[in-house]
Design an enzyme around this catalytic site. Structure first.
Site, PDB file in Angstrom:
ATOM      1  N   GLU A 152     -27.998 -24.504  10.024  1.00  0.00           N
ATOM      2  CA  GLU A 152     -27.161 -25.693  10.205  1.00  0.00           C
ATOM      3  C   GLU A 152     -27.996 -26.963  10.110  1.00  0.00           C
ATOM      4  OE1 GLU A 152     -23.994 -27.593  13.417  1.00  0.00           O
ATOM      5  OE2 GLU A 152     -25.595 -26.303  14.144  1.00  0.00           O
ATOM      6  N   GLU A 249     -16.236 -26.771  18.280  1.00  0.00           N
ATOM      7  CA  GLU A 249     -17.416 -27.333  18.935  1.00  0.00           C
ATOM      8  C   GLU A 249     -17.200 -28.830  19.183  1.00  0.00           C
ATOM      9  OE1 GLU A 249     -22.224 -26.802  18.449  1.00  0.00           O
ATOM     10  OE2 GLU A 249     -21.140 -27.826  16.860  1.00  0.00           O
TER      11      GLU A 249
END
Length: 268
Positions: A152, A249
């Site tokens: 990520e 998230e």
């Protein structure tokens, strides 16, 4: 939790680091299940024995869908990971082994291997070469364990020295190392905050995307609290054939359950 978009169905997982923070961590599992979630993710399960986390999952009837590799102590140079730190390869390998142990106990199919910050005194080329070598080693361990790993990128506004420069770089590393085992964690919030063009970039990277996370921008609240056209974004993700989980998230701007009304707007 399965939602219907105009492009097809998607599966939502609650991120228990960001959601239900009004509750103690161990109470968040039952709260997520009561809201209709069947999957959860959170960065760090390491504050508890793996068997205790497994018990919490089982008692709530939940699936663990993702964990991160462990970081160093809060405030340290390795708090966000060690993969980019040439002097920390031993710590990196120990962290990957610990994460794979937890993934095995929890049944998590994916581990996010955190890149970490580029050391200010390290040669940039050496740091990147170290990262690629580390990810190659982690891929071999994950493949043997039957686990996928994801990479990520974090937007430069929040972490200007984060090692992984972009999702496109993450994709290039995955392809160079082992795209069957290594993939991209496509975080819509970070994509929008960094360069925008979320749909175009997702569609270009889709063959390598193994996990998706969502939050709105600015503010990192739930979809509908910012500028991202989530009805379109999620519809295009579903239409692409993506079959993985969508990790929520985000930090709810108010009560977590009340904030879930964004889902009704998407399904409508």
């Amino acid at each position: 939790m399965i939602i219907q978009t105009s492009g097809g169905q998607l599966r939502l997982a609650a991120n228990l680091k960001w959601m239900y923070t009004e509750l103690p961590f161990e109470a968040r599992f039952d709260a997520a299940a009561a809201a209709g979630f069947t999957g959860v993710e959170f960065a760090s399960p390491y504050e508890f024995p793996a068997e205790r986390v497994r018990e919490l999952l089982d008692n709530a009837g939940l699936t663990q869908v993702l964990i991160n590799t462990p970081g160093g102590p809060a405030g340290s140079a390795t708090a966000m990971g060690t993969a980019f730190v040439p002097s920390a390869q031993t710590a990196f390998r120990e962290g990957v082994e610990r994460a794979l142990h937890y993934a095995g106990v929890l049944g998590s199919p994916i581990v996010h291997v955190m890149a970490g910050l580029r050391p200010p005194d390290a040669d940039p080329q050496l740091a990147f070469a170290t990262y690629v070598t580390n990810i190659g080693w982690a891929a071999a361990q994950a493949r043997a364990a039957g686990v996928h790993i994801v990479l990520e990128a974090i937007n430069k506004r929040e972490q200007p020295t984060y090692g992984l420069a972009s999702m496109e770089t993450a994709a290039a590393v995955a392809e160079a190392v082992d795209s069957g085992t290594v993939g991209v964690l496509f975080d819509v919030y970070h994509a929008q905050a960094d360069r925008g063009n979320v749909i175009e970039r997702f569609e270009r990277l889709a063959p390598l995307v193994k996990h998706v996370q969502i939050a709105d921008n600015p503010g990192r609240g739930e979809p509908g609290t910012g500028e991202i056209a989530y009805e379109q974004v999620l519809a295009r993700i579903a239409a692409s054939g993506y079959s993985g989980w969508i990790g929520c998230e985000y930090g709810p701007v108010g009560d977590t359950d009340e904030g879930l009304d964004w889902i009704e707007r998407i399904t409508r």
